[in-house]
Structures are given as structure tokens and as C-alpha cells.
Design a protein around this motif. Structure first.
Motif, PDB file in Angstrom:
ATOM      1  N   GLN A 189      55.622  39.560  37.458  1.00 29.71           N
ATOM      2  CA  GLN A 189      54.313  38.905  37.459  1.00 29.71           C
ATOM      3  C   GLN A 189      53.464  39.345  38.652  1.00 29.71           C
ATOM      4  O   GLN A 189      52.239  39.273  38.611  1.00 29.71           O
ATOM      5  N   LEU A 190      54.132  39.810  39.722  1.00 32.64           N
ATOM      6  CA  LEU A 190      53.389  40.277  40.887  1.00 32.64           C
ATOM      7  C   LEU A 190      52.583  41.530  40.572  1.00 32.64           C
ATOM      8  O   LEU A 190      51.683  41.902  41.308  1.00 32.64           O
ATOM      9  N   PHE A 191      52.927  42.214  39.487  1.00 29.03           N
ATOM     10  CA  PHE A 191      52.281  43.471  39.159  1.00 29.03           C
ATOM     11  C   PHE A 191      51.453  43.361  37.879  1.00 29.03           C
ATOM     12  O   PHE A 191      51.532  44.208  36.988  1.00 29.03           O
ATOM     13  N   ASP A 192      50.654  42.306  37.761  1.00 24.83           N
ATOM     14  CA  ASP A 192      49.781  42.147  36.607  1.00 24.83           C
ATOM     15  C   ASP A 192      48.465  42.851  36.908  1.00 24.83           C
ATOM     16  O   ASP A 192      47.549  42.267  37.499  1.00 24.83           O
ATOM     17  N   TYR A 193      48.359  44.103  36.477  1.00 26.38           N
ATOM     18  CA  TYR A 193      47.189  44.907  36.811  1.00 26.38           C
ATOM     19  C   TYR A 193      46.034  44.713  35.830  1.00 26.38           C
ATOM     20  O   TYR A 193      45.070  45.450  35.869  1.00 26.38           O
ATOM     21  N   THR A 194      46.147  43.727  34.969  1.00 26.74           N
ATOM     22  CA  THR A 194      44.983  43.324  34.165  1.00 26.74           C
ATOM     23  C   THR A 194      44.255  42.158  34.823  1.00 26.74           C
ATOM     24  O   THR A 194      43.220  41.716  34.326  1.00 26.74           O
ATOM     25  N   SER A 195      44.793  41.675  35.935  1.00 27.73           N
ATOM     26  CA  SER A 195      44.180  40.548  36.642  1.00 27.73           C
ATOM     27  C   SER A 195      43.129  41.067  37.617  1.00 27.73           C
ATOM     28  O   SER A 195      43.434  41.849  38.521  1.00 27.73           O
ATOM     29  N   ALA A 196      41.889  40.634  37.450  1.00 26.04           N
ATOM     30  CA  ALA A 196      40.810  41.055  38.353  1.00 26.04           C
ATOM     31  C   ALA A 196      41.096  40.616  39.779  1.00 26.04           C
ATOM     32  O   ALA A 196      40.794  41.327  40.744  1.00 26.04           O
ATOM     33  N   THR A 197      41.684  39.433  39.925  1.00 25.47           N
ATOM     34  CA  THR A 197      42.032  38.937  41.262  1.00 25.47           C
ATOM     35  C   THR A 197      43.034  39.867  41.947  1.00 25.47           C
ATOM     36  O   THR A 197      42.905  40.201  43.136  1.00 25.47           O
ATOM     37  N   LYS A 198      44.056  40.291  41.193  1.00 28.24           N
ATOM     38  CA  LYS A 198      45.056  41.195  41.726  1.00 28.24           C
ATOM     39  C   LYS A 198      44.427  42.528  42.144  1.00 28.24           C
ATOM     40  O   LYS A 198      44.715  43.061  43.219  1.00 28.24           O
ATOM     41  N   ILE A 199      43.544  43.060  41.309  1.00 30.08           N
ATOM     42  CA  ILE A 199      42.901  44.342  41.601  1.00 30.08           C
ATOM     43  C   ILE A 199      42.055  44.233  42.863  1.00 30.08           C
ATOM     44  O   ILE A 199      42.068  45.120  43.728  1.00 30.08           O
ATOM     45  N   LYS A 200      41.303  43.141  43.010  1.00 34.22           N
ATOM     46  CA  LYS A 200      40.480  42.966  44.210  1.00 34.22           C
ATOM     47  C   LYS A 200      41.338  42.883  45.464  1.00 34.22           C
ATOM     48  O   LYS A 200      40.968  43.404  46.527  1.00 34.22           O
ATOM     49  N   GLN A 201      42.502  42.221  45.360  1.00 37.42           N
ATOM     50  CA  GLN A 201      43.415  42.152  46.507  1.00 37.42           C
ATOM     51  C   GLN A 201      43.896  43.541  46.914  1.00 37.42           C
ATOM     52  O   GLN A 201      43.964  43.872  48.104  1.00 37.42           O
ATOM     53  N   ILE A 202      44.214  44.362  45.917  1.00 37.38           N
ATOM     54  CA  ILE A 202      44.694  45.716  46.214  1.00 37.38           C
ATOM     55  C   ILE A 202      43.586  46.549  46.870  1.00 37.38           C
ATOM     56  O   ILE A 202      43.822  47.247  47.864  1.00 37.38           O
ATOM     57  N   VAL A 203      42.373  46.463  46.320  1.00 39.60           N
ATOM     58  CA  VAL A 203      41.258  47.227  46.878  1.00 39.60           C
ATOM     59  C   VAL A 203      40.986  46.795  48.310  1.00 39.60           C
ATOM     60  O   VAL A 203      40.775  47.630  49.201  1.00 39.60           O
ATOM     61  N   LYS A 204      40.990  45.507  48.552  1.00 37.27           N
ATOM     62  CA  LYS A 204      40.731  44.995  49.900  1.00 37.27           C
ATOM     63  C   LYS A 204      41.782  45.488  50.878  1.00 37.27           C
ATOM     64  O   LYS A 204      41.470  45.843  52.030  1.00 37.27           O
ATOM     65  N   LYS A 205      43.026  45.561  50.418  1.00 37.98           N
ATOM     66  CA  LYS A 205      44.116  45.965  51.300  1.00 37.98           C
ATOM     67  C   LYS A 205      44.112  47.460  51.583  1.00 37.98           C
ATOM     68  O   LYS A 205      44.298  47.890  52.726  1.00 37.98           O
ATOM     69  N   TYR A 206      43.899  48.257  50.535  1.00 42.92           N
ATOM     70  CA  TYR A 206      44.105  49.697  50.671  1.00 42.92           C
ATOM     71  C   TYR A 206      42.821  50.520  50.761  1.00 42.92           C
ATOM     72  O   TYR A 206      42.845  51.639  51.279  1.00 42.92           O
ATOM     73  N   SER A 207      41.703  50.019  50.259  1.00 41.84           N
ATOM     74  CA  SER A 207      40.518  50.870  50.106  1.00 41.84           C
ATOM     75  C   SER A 207      39.240  50.222  50.603  1.00 41.84           C
ATOM     76  O   SER A 207      38.145  50.649  50.227  1.00 41.84           O
ATOM     77  N   ASP A 208      39.355  49.236  51.461  1.00 38.47           N
ATOM     78  CA  ASP A 208      38.168  48.516  51.921  1.00 38.47           C
ATOM     79  C   ASP A 208      37.219  49.430  52.690  1.00 38.47           C
ATOM     80  O   ASP A 208      36.018  49.231  52.692  1.00 38.47           O
TER      81      ASP A 208
END
Length: 621
Positions: A189-208
Motif C-alpha cells: 500500500q505504500l507504493f500506490d502510484y495512482t494516489s495524487a497525494t503519494k505522487i506529490k510527496q515523492i516530487v517534494k522529496k526528490y524533485s522540489d
């Protein structure tokens, strides 16, 4: 018009990497998105630069951005950009094959590595970009059109060894990567890449820090999910270590954290900012001819080029990062950069900053970082002793070498000098193919007996720089295998007189092999050794030149004899009593062959040497 789809096979190395990604051992799957966003950012950088240089390019540059879209119902994730795009040939070259140097070596090492953590390190050294998509997707569709072209390309693969490619019309400029995500029940469940919230967290962490807007749609609103603040332009107090680490991974295409971060800002006559990194691992192509080197160059936050070689010398080719100059022309070329005075001044300061940073790592509290650095990059750094005369002392300051003082520990030259014996004028060294061969060398005998420390130099580059560098802190470098050494020899004038006849005869008898035979002050237990004249090329360096196709004239060396050894004294007695004889000449030949073998040399005629040895051994029975 649309052409029929063509099915092609991946290059064999690409197929293996695809399988690696599909069955990935890499624990953090989130990083696939960082790779795709980095690729999109690069495409936008290249379009802006291309549009600036080619005023006739038919390209839309009004609203350059990256867009990420999720579709939970169809389980897809799409990363789009309106950057430079790709032609059909680009797609085949960049995705169907792997052009990056070191691929085969990477795969070989990966197969040999059983430890998963070590395998992750290898993946990080290689950097697999687009292929990371297959960690989370069982099919990837890529749609792209190169700026200025009328035709688009559709590429698709399930990562099983083949891909389809076709030409399609009416595609927008840029590239769109559609990931058909693996079934939900196959993922945590930690890797639900259809979740907009999850995607925003990844972008903020790695590509801000990406300088282009990364947009997502939330309901009826389009929002930018990254800050777009260039890290090098922000005060250091406002940047976290995690942000530095992620930026490094972006510019270096590395999955590992950097070993050290270096910031530099210059104001005054000309202004620039630099954010540099020392990697934690040497890239697999560090010593390959086709490697790329240099840092990224920006002018007023506008990307100019990757791998700007003019900003970093060859021996620091592993340094990654960004330099942002304020006063250069946006239309600057690689050729102009080589002659630009500002670039030359920036380069000088960058080099000094990198070398001084490494020197600070030698402090005890940071020694583990320095040890890692030197293990990974020491061989490359020593190349600077040949090329960078201006910084030669600074390079010597950060060098470490094995020595006879402590087999388990490297020593700096400063530490060596501090341990030198009273009255010792030289820094002694011996070059060779391995520590074992050097430790067993007869050349070391007298130095070890008298307690002199000798540097043990086994890198190929060591054969070259020791002749180019005169000394360190007013102490000259001296090979223990070249020239005459003064070690308070026990050889007396009486011995020299007693052996003079034998030495003259041996010099004549062995004239095809040696230029001179003399008594030695460097031997204690061995009967003989071979040494070079002070300015002679070493045998190892001679081999290197010949391997590169450079023919050298025959280099005759010097045979030194230990007057205290029973074999040598017995040879003198036989010569004094019986004079010249065939048997004595054969003994001389054996003595020379033994000395040659003792230093790891190769006999010109091994069969003859073996036959002579057998004959002489037979006579002793």
C-alpha cells in the motif's frame, strides 16, 4: 500518416537490465519517478538552449513545464513534458540500446555480487534512468515528437526482450511516458502510484529543486507541486542535507548519496555560484576513453550544457555539480569556453576548492570519508601530478600511499616526512606490480635493515609521476632501484680493489645484458640485484610504452653484487685462481638471471637458463 508498428529486440545488455528492474532488488521504488522527472527536466533545458541557438526552430517555448497525471481507474501514471522530444532514431538509440560506457562490466559485477546491499551500490554507480519504470509498471508506452519535426513516434514494451515502435501523426511537442502500473495486489500500500497525494510527496522529496514547474490537476485546478528554487541560489542555512543529496542524484544520475558537498560563491569582478559533489563511488567508466566528464554550466539560471569539460580538469573528472555564471553569454560554445578568461579563473578556483575540501577530510574526525575518497578516486587524482603543475603541491598534500611502515595503513607524505630519520635526505620509494613483489624485492634489503621507510607504489600512474615530481617539502624522491644510494655502506676500499678485476670481466662478459657491474650498498642477504641509472625508464614503464605501440631503444641496466654473499665471494675466488672459463661465464649468466627473476623480470631465453641451472645443480650432487 501512421506507419505499421515494427517489433524490435532490445540490445542484450538492455534486456538484462530490464529483467533486473522487473525483479528489482532495489528497495526504494519511489525513485523511478525521480528518474522520469529528471529526464523531463533535461528535455526542457535542451529545448530552451536549442531555441536560443536556432532562431528558425519551429518550437513552442511559451510555457515549458512538466505534467504528472494519475488515473486510478485504469491504473496508469503519466509523466509529460513539452521539451525537445525525440525522433525515431533517438528513441531506438536512447531506449532500445544502452550506449552508456561500462554496461557489460556493470552486468558482470552484478552477477558476481551475492550481497544485496552491494548490488544496490552497483545499480547506483550505473544509473539506469528510464529503465527504472519497470520496477512499478508491467508495460510502458512512450509518445514523443521532436521539436521542429512533423512526425511523432510511439514506443511500447512490456520489458520482455522486445519493443514496438511506429511513426504517428498529430503528437504534441515533447515526450509523454505512460506507465501501466502493476496490479494493485502485487504492491504494498505504500507504493500506490495512482494516489495524487503519494505522487506529490515523492516530487517534494526528490524533485522540489527542479527549475521547471511540475504540475498536477487537483479537481478543477492545476497546481504546481515543486518550489522551483535552484538549490545553489538559496542560502546554505535554508538547504537540508536531504535536499543536497537528492540534487546530487539528479545531476549525477546516481542512486547513492554523495560523499561530500561543496558550495562556492564569488562576487566582485565576475559573479558565479557553484554547487559541487564528491561521489561516494567511482563510476564504472572512470578509466574508459569514451567517458564523459565535467559539471553542468548555467548562465543566469539558464542551462547551457552538460559535461562542461572547461570547468574541471581531467584528473577531477568524477566531480559532479553545477556552476551558474552571471556574466557569460548565453550563446557560449565549448570552443569559446576553452579560451574564455572568466571560465579559466572559475576553473582555477573550483580546483583549489575541491583539493582543499579533500584535505579537510584527512582530519581525524572525517578520516573515514577521506579513506573512501582515496580508495575510489586516488588513481585518478594522481594523474594531476603530471598535468597540473600549478596545484602539484596541493595534490601531493592529499595523496596517500602504502609503505613499509605499516602494511595495514596508508600514509600521507607529510606523515612520512615527520617519521624520517635524522639526516635522511630523500623520500624513498619502490614501484612494482604488487605489494608482494615489492616486499620480496632485494632492493629493499639494506633500507629495511637500517630502518628506512619506503613507499610502496603499485598503481601504473606511479611509474610516471615519480619521474615528473622532484620532491615534497624540500625532500627529493629517490627510487631504491635506481642510481647509487648512500646508506653508510660497509663496502671498503680494500673490497673494491679485490673485486675490480672480476667486475671488469663481468661487465665485458654480460655486455649484451648490462651496461655495468658494480658492488652494491643496498643488499644484505641476496647475492645480486639489477638497478637502473638515475634517469632510466623503469622496466614496468618500458612494458607500458611497448604495450601502447611505442618502440624504445634497448635500455641496459646495472648489475650490483653483494660482496658479502658466499656466491659472490666464491665467484671472485674462482676468477682470481682460475681466470676466465666457460663455467665461470655460465655462472655469471645464472647470477644475472637470478637477479632479473628476483625483481619480477622476464628472461630472454628461459630454456637456456633452465638448462644451465640444471647442469650446475648436477655438479653439486
Amino acid at each position: 500518416m501512421t506507419t505499421s508498428a515494427e517489433t524490435l529486440e532490445f540490445q542484450s545488455e538492455a534486456r538484462q537490465l530490464l529483467q533486473l528492474m522487473i525483479h528489482s532488488i532495489y528497495s526504494n521504488k519511489d525513485t523511478f519517478l525521480r528518474e522520469l522527472v529528471s529526464n523531463a527536466s533535461d528535455a526542457l533545458d535542451k529545448l530552451r538552449l536549442e531555441a536560443f541557438r536556432d532562431k528558425e526552430l519551429q518550437a513552442d517555448t511559451d510555457d515549458l513545464h512538466i505534467e504528472i497525471a494519475t488515473d486510478p481507474e485504469n491504473r496508469t501514471l503519466t509523466v509529460r513534458d513539452n521539451g525537445i522530444g525525440m525522433s525515431r532514431d533517438d528513441v531506438v538509440a536512447l531506449i532500445g540500446t544502452i550506449a552508456k560506457s561500462g554496461t557489460a562490466e556493470f552486468l558482470k559485477k552484478l552477477k558476481e555480487t551475492k550481497d544485496s546491499a552491494a548490488s544496490q551500490d552497483l545499480i547506483g554507480q550505473f544509473g539506469i534512468g528510464f529503465y527504472a519504470s519497470f520496477m512499478v509498471a508491467d508495460k510502458v508506452t512512450l509518445l514523443t515528437r521532436r521539436a521542429g519535426s512533423d512526425e511523432g513516434v510511439r514506443w511500447e514494451s512490456e520489458g520482455e526482450g522486445t519493443y514496438t515502435i511506429e511513426t504517428v501523426p498529430d503528437l504534441p511537442q515533447g515526450t509523454s511516458v505512460v506507465l501501466h502500473l502493476k496490479p494493485e495486489d502485487a504492491e504494498d500500500q505504500l507504493f500506490d502510484y495512482t494516489s495524487a497525494t503519494k505522487i506529490k510527496q515523492i516530487v517534494k522529496k526528490y524533485s522540489d529543486f527542479i527549475t521547471w514547474p511540475i504540475r498536477m490537476t487537483e479537481g478543477e485546478e492545476v497546481v504546481t507541486v515543486n518550489s522551483m528554487k535552484a538549490l545553489w541560489a538559496r542560502p546554505s542555512s535554508d538547504v537540508t542535507e536531504d535536499e543536497y543529496n537528492e540534487f546530487y542524484k539528479h545531476v549525477a544520475h546516481d542512486w547513492n548519496d554523495p560523499l561530500e558537498t561543496i558550495r562556492l560563491q564569488a562576487e566582485g569582478t565576475f559573479e558565479y555560484q557553484a554547487l559541487l559533489f564528491l561521489p561516494g563511488h567511482a563510476p564504472l567508466d572512470l578509466f574508459m576513453r569514451e567517458r564523459k566528464r565535467g559539471v553542468q554550466l548555467y548562465v543566469k539560471r539558464v542551462f547551457i550544457m552538460d559535461d562542461c569539460e572547461a570547468l574541471m580538469p581531467e584528473y577531477l573528472r568524477f566531480v559532479k555539480g553545477v556552476v551558474d555564471a552571471q556574466d557569460l553569454s548565453l550563446n557560449v560554445s565549448r570552443e569559446i569556453l576553452q579560451q574564455d578568461r572568466q571560465i579559466q579563473l572559475i576553473r582555477r578556483r573550483l580546483v583549489k576548492k575541491v583539493l582543499s575540501t579533500v584535505k579537510t577530510l584527512m582530519a581525524d574526525e572525517n578520516r573515514y570519508k577521506y579513506d573512501t575518497f582515496w580508495k575510489e578516486f586516488g588513481r585518478a587524482v594522481k594523474e594531476g601530478l603530471l598535468d597540473d603543475h600549478e596545484n602539484r603541491t596541493a595534490i601531493l598534500d592529499i595523496c596517500s600511499f602504502a609503505s613499509t611502515n605499516d602494511p595495514e595503513k596508508l600514509t600521507s607524505l607529510r606523515e612520512y616526512v615527520e617519521r624520517m630519520k635524522d639526516g635522511q635526505e630523500h623520500i624513498y620509494y619502490l614501484t612494482g606490480e604488487s605489494r608482494q613483489s615489492i616486499e620480496n624485492s632485494p632492493h629493499l634489503e639494506a633500507f629495511q635493515a637500517k630502518g628506512y621507510e619506503v613507499l610502496v607504489l603499485t598503481d601504473p600512474i606511479d611509474e610516471m609521476w615519480v619521474d615528473a615530481v622532484s620532491g615534497y617539502e624540500e625532500k627529493q624522491f629517490q627510487s631504491v632501484a635506481k642510481g647509487e644510494v648512500e646508506l653508510d655502506s660497509d663496502t671498503t676500499d680494500e673490497q673494491k680493489e679485490e673485486f675490480s678485476g672480476l667486475l671488469t670481466w663481468l661487465t665485458t662478459t654480460l655486455s649484451d645484458q648490462v651496461k655495468e657491474v658494480r658492488l652494491s650498498s643496498r643488499l644484505t642477504t641476496s647475492p645480486a640485484c639489477i638497478v637502473g641509472d638515475t634517469n632510466d625508464v623503469t622496466p614496468t614503464l618500458e612494458k607500458m610504452y611497448r604495450a601502447m605501440g611505442q618502440e624504445l631503444p634497448q635500455i641496459k641496466r646495472i648489475l650490483e653484487l653483494n660482496p658479502g654473499h658466499p656466491l659472490v665471494s666464491g665467484l671472485r675466488s674462482s676468477f682470481t685462481e682460475k681466470g676466465e672459463s666457460e663455467g665461470l661465464a655460465e655462472t655469471a649468466e645464472l647470477l644475472y638471471g637470478m637477479a632479473l627473476l628476483a625483481e619480477g623480470g622476464e628472461l630472454a631465453d628461459p630454456a637456456r637458463f633452465t638448462k644451465l641451472l640444471a647442469t650446475h645443480l648436477q655438479k653439486t650432487l
